[in-house]
Every structure is written in C-alpha cells, then in structure tokens.
Design a protein around this motif. Structure first.
Motif, PDB file in Angstrom:
ATOM      1  N   LEU A 165      -7.009  16.682   2.459  1.00 47.65           N
ATOM      2  CA  LEU A 165      -6.427  15.944   1.351  1.00 47.65           C
ATOM      3  C   LEU A 165      -5.614  14.760   1.856  1.00 47.65           C
ATOM      4  CD1 LEU A 165      -5.063  18.989  -0.698  1.00 47.65           C
ATOM      5  CD2 LEU A 165      -7.328  17.907  -0.860  1.00 47.65           C
ATOM      6  N   SER A 166      -5.610  13.714   1.065  1.00 46.53           N
ATOM      7  CA  SER A 166      -4.752  12.558   1.306  1.00 46.53           C
ATOM      8  C   SER A 166      -3.771  12.506   0.141  1.00 46.53           C
ATOM      9  CB  SER A 166      -5.595  11.282   1.361  1.00 46.53           C
ATOM     10  OG  SER A 166      -4.762  10.155   1.493  1.00 46.53           O
ATOM     11  N   LEU A 225      15.184   7.648  -7.355  1.00 43.01           N
ATOM     12  CA  LEU A 225      13.909   7.015  -7.027  1.00 43.01           C
ATOM     13  C   LEU A 225      12.853   7.630  -7.917  1.00 43.01           C
ATOM     14  CD1 LEU A 225      14.270   8.079  -3.368  1.00 43.01           C
ATOM     15  CD2 LEU A 225      14.016   5.680  -3.883  1.00 43.01           C
ATOM     16  N   ARG A 226      11.883   6.830  -8.322  1.00 46.07           N
ATOM     17  CA  ARG A 226      10.729   7.385  -9.034  1.00 46.07           C
ATOM     18  C   ARG A 226       9.509   7.174  -8.145  1.00 46.07           C
ATOM     19  NH1 ARG A 226      10.168   9.055 -13.986  1.00 46.07           N
ATOM     20  NH2 ARG A 226      12.016   7.915 -14.675  1.00 46.07           N
ATOM     21  N   PHE A 227       8.827   8.277  -7.850  1.00 47.73           N
ATOM     22  CA  PHE A 227       7.606   8.248  -7.056  1.00 47.73           C
ATOM     23  C   PHE A 227       6.397   8.404  -7.953  1.00 47.73           C
ATOM     24  CE2 PHE A 227      10.598   9.533  -3.793  1.00 47.73           C
ATOM     25  CZ  PHE A 227      10.098   8.963  -2.624  1.00 47.73           C
ATOM     26  N   ARG A 228       5.340   7.653  -7.657  1.00 45.32           N
ATOM     27  CA  ARG A 228       4.015   7.902  -8.221  1.00 45.32           C
ATOM     28  C   ARG A 228       3.213   8.493  -7.068  1.00 45.32           C
ATOM     29  NH1 ARG A 228       2.085   3.387 -11.333  1.00 45.32           N
ATOM     30  NH2 ARG A 228       2.492   2.229  -9.447  1.00 45.32           N
ATOM     31  N   GLN A 229       2.537   9.601  -7.323  1.00 46.92           N
ATOM     32  CA  GLN A 229       1.800  10.278  -6.260  1.00 46.92           C
ATOM     33  C   GLN A 229       0.413  10.677  -6.721  1.00 46.92           C
ATOM     34  OE1 GLN A 229       5.514  12.850  -4.947  1.00 46.92           O
ATOM     35  NE2 GLN A 229       4.038  12.641  -3.284  1.00 46.92           N
ATOM     36  N   GLN A 230      -0.506  10.677  -5.764  1.00 48.21           N
ATOM     37  CA  GLN A 230      -1.873  11.123  -6.009  1.00 48.21           C
ATOM     38  C   GLN A 230      -2.308  12.031  -4.867  1.00 48.21           C
ATOM     39  OE1 GLN A 230      -4.320   7.608  -6.361  1.00 48.21           O
ATOM     40  NE2 GLN A 230      -3.915   7.476  -8.550  1.00 48.21           N
ATOM     41  N   VAL A 231      -3.106  13.031  -5.208  1.00 46.76           N
ATOM     42  CA  VAL A 231      -3.758  13.882  -4.222  1.00 46.76           C
ATOM     43  C   VAL A 231      -5.249  13.618  -4.351  1.00 46.76           C
ATOM     44  CG1 VAL A 231      -4.176  16.248  -3.421  1.00 46.76           C
ATOM     45  CG2 VAL A 231      -1.953  15.639  -4.449  1.00 46.76           C
ATOM     46  N   ARG A 232      -5.857  13.193  -3.252  1.00 50.41           N
ATOM     47  CA  ARG A 232      -7.292  12.893  -3.229  1.00 50.41           C
ATOM     48  C   ARG A 232      -7.964  13.697  -2.131  1.00 50.41           C
ATOM     49  NH1 ARG A 232      -9.132   8.567  -5.977  1.00 50.41           N
ATOM     50  NH2 ARG A 232      -7.576   7.293  -7.020  1.00 50.41           N
ATOM     51  N   ARG A 233      -9.209  14.076  -2.373  1.00 50.34           N
ATOM     52  CA  ARG A 233     -10.023  14.734  -1.340  1.00 50.34           C
ATOM     53  C   ARG A 233     -10.550  13.622  -0.428  1.00 50.34           C
ATOM     54  NH1 ARG A 233     -12.530  18.462  -4.134  1.00 50.34           N
ATOM     55  NH2 ARG A 233     -13.771  16.892  -5.197  1.00 50.34           N
ATOM     56  N   VAL A 234     -10.357  13.778   0.865  1.00 45.91           N
ATOM     57  CA  VAL A 234     -10.747  12.747   1.823  1.00 45.91           C
ATOM     58  C   VAL A 234     -12.261  12.550   1.841  1.00 45.91           C
ATOM     59  CG1 VAL A 234     -10.777  12.131   4.283  1.00 45.91           C
ATOM     60  CG2 VAL A 234      -8.675  13.005   3.242  1.00 45.91           C
ATOM     61  N   GLN A 284       0.850  -1.192   0.000  1.00 49.26           N
ATOM     62  CA  GLN A 284       0.000   0.000   0.000  1.00 49.26           C
ATOM     63  C   GLN A 284       0.887   1.244   0.000  1.00 49.26           C
ATOM     64  OE1 GLN A 284      -3.002  -0.955  -0.959  1.00 49.26           O
ATOM     65  NE2 GLN A 284      -3.965   0.329   0.546  1.00 49.26           N
ATOM     66  N   PRO A 285       0.583   2.242  -0.827  1.00 42.07           N
ATOM     67  CA  PRO A 285       1.396   3.453  -0.816  1.00 42.07           C
ATOM     68  C   PRO A 285       1.228   4.235   0.493  1.00 42.07           C
ATOM     69  CG  PRO A 285      -0.422   3.666  -2.386  1.00 42.07           C
ATOM     70  CD  PRO A 285      -0.469   2.279  -1.839  1.00 42.07           C
ATOM     71  N   PHE A 286       2.286   4.900   0.883  1.00 40.94           N
ATOM     72  CA  PHE A 286       2.268   5.783   2.051  1.00 40.94           C
ATOM     73  C   PHE A 286       1.349   6.960   1.753  1.00 40.94           C
ATOM     74  CE2 PHE A 286       3.871   9.690   3.926  1.00 40.94           C
ATOM     75  CZ  PHE A 286       3.908   9.350   5.264  1.00 40.94           C
ATOM     76  N   THR A 287       0.572   7.402   2.735  1.00 41.85           N
ATOM     77  CA  THR A 287      -0.257   8.600   2.554  1.00 41.85           C
ATOM     78  C   THR A 287      -0.021   9.581   3.694  1.00 41.85           C
ATOM     79  OG1 THR A 287      -2.156   7.598   3.649  1.00 41.85           O
ATOM     80  CG2 THR A 287      -2.069   7.421   1.254  1.00 41.85           C
ATOM     81  N   HIS A 288      -0.109  10.840   3.338  1.00 40.37           N
ATOM     82  CA  HIS A 288       0.039  11.954   4.276  1.00 40.37           C
ATOM     83  C   HIS A 288      -1.210  12.822   4.143  1.00 40.37           C
ATOM     84  CE1 HIS A 288       1.750  15.354   6.380  1.00 40.37           C
ATOM     85  NE2 HIS A 288       1.599  16.111   5.329  1.00 40.37           N
ATOM     86  N   ARG A 289      -1.793  13.182   5.264  1.00 39.78           N
ATOM     87  CA  ARG A 289      -2.981  14.054   5.224  1.00 39.78           C
ATOM     88  C   ARG A 289      -2.595  15.500   5.483  1.00 39.78           C
ATOM     89  NH1 ARG A 289      -8.587  11.360   7.103  1.00 39.78           N
ATOM     90  NH2 ARG A 289      -8.404   9.532   5.799  1.00 39.78           N
ATOM     91  N   CYS A 290      -3.290  16.383   4.793  1.00 41.07           N
ATOM     92  CA  CYS A 290      -3.091  17.816   5.003  1.00 41.07           C
ATOM     93  C   CYS A 290      -4.401  18.525   4.690  1.00 41.07           C
ATOM     94  CB  CYS A 290      -1.950  18.357   4.130  1.00 41.07           C
ATOM     95  SG  CYS A 290      -2.187  18.166   2.363  1.00 41.07           S
ATOM     96  N   ARG A 291      -4.475  19.786   5.021  1.00 49.21           N
ATOM     97  CA  ARG A 291      -5.682  20.566   4.806  1.00 49.21           C
ATOM     98  C   ARG A 291      -5.348  21.754   3.912  1.00 49.21           C
ATOM     99  NH1 ARG A 291     -10.422  19.886   6.688  1.00 49.21           N
ATOM    100  NH2 ARG A 291      -9.724  18.620   8.426  1.00 49.21           N
TER     101      ARG A 291
END
Length: 148
Positions: free
Chosen positions: A80-81, A94-103, A8-15
């Motif tokens: 946001l997640s 390193l190559r990162f794949r990233q997504q920003v999603r609304r929680v 599972q990818p790591f996720t960080h939450r922010c506002r």
C-alpha cells in the motif's frame, strides 16, 4: 489557511499482514486508520521531528476528528501507498487529506480527512504549533503562512 497547489503529498509504503485482515481475508476497516496514522507519523519524521522528542517538548498531536470513505478492499500481502497531505494549517491544528492506494494497480482503497490538534502533553490543553514546526509543514506542503 488553505494549501497552495503544486506540492506532491508525502507517501509512506506498507504491506498488509495477516493480522490486518478480517475473517473474510480483507483488511479490517479500522486498520486503514492505523495505516494513515503511521503515514502522518512518518511525515513528521520526514520533516525532522520524532514524536518521542515532541513529547519531551510538552507537545502532542491528537486526532480531533476523522472522516473516512472506503472504496475497495486491500488483501493479504498487498503493498500500500499511504499519502499524508496537509491541506490546512492553523494556529493549533492541522488538517490532513489522506489516501490509501494499492501499489500494484494504483487503485484508491480508502480516503479521508483528519483534523489533528496540537496539545500540551502534561494537561492535554490546546497549544500553538511551534513556529519551526509550522514552517516545516508549510514548506513541505506548499502552504503559505502569510495571512494567518
């Protein structure tokens, strides 16, 4: 080397704060890059490595290239997640794949890939990612170090 499936990818939450928005009240496009940078930094921290300590080891991670696609806007006060998944681990990058999603509704707002290079802090010349850090990324991302 490419990622193996299952992790599972790591996720960080922010506002989203007022300062993140433009005159139209939506997140200014470049701020998604900031959110993703913070997620990559928090991923390092989650693996037990602080950026400030890495500088002391004469090591920096710098963005070599980035690609982003914008799908829907985030607005003031949205939570946001932000994911940070290592999909490729090389000797000095390193190559990162990233997504920003609304929680609130799990809507995909922005996605991208980032090639991050490991360089010497004193000269900004490429250097190998230390083995302990490579192993941490590999173990935390479902990557295999075999067959490098």
């Amino acid at each position: 080397m490419r990622a193996q499936n299952g992790a599972q990818p790591f996720t960080h939450r922010c506002r989203v704060y007022y300062e993140d928005t433009d005159a139209g009240g939506i997140v200014y496009y470049v701020n998604y890059l900031k959110f993703m940078e913070r997620a990559r930094t928090e991923r390092l921290r989650d693996l037990g490595f602080a950026q400030s300590e890495l500088v002391g080891e004469n090591l920096l991670f710098v963005v070599h290239s980035s690609e982003a696609r914008y799908h829907a806007p985030a607005r003031l006060d949205d939570e946001l997640s932000v994911s940070a998944e290592v999909i490729e681990l090389n000797r000095a990058s390193l190559r990162f794949r990233q997504q920003v999603r609304r929680v609130a509704d799990d809507a995909l707002l922005c996605e991208g890939q980032f090639l991050v290079a490991c360089v010497r802090a004193d000269s900004l010349k490429p250097r190998a990612i230390p083995e302990v850090l490579r192993a941490a990324f590999a173990n935390g991302s479902g990557l295999s170090l075999a067959g490098d």
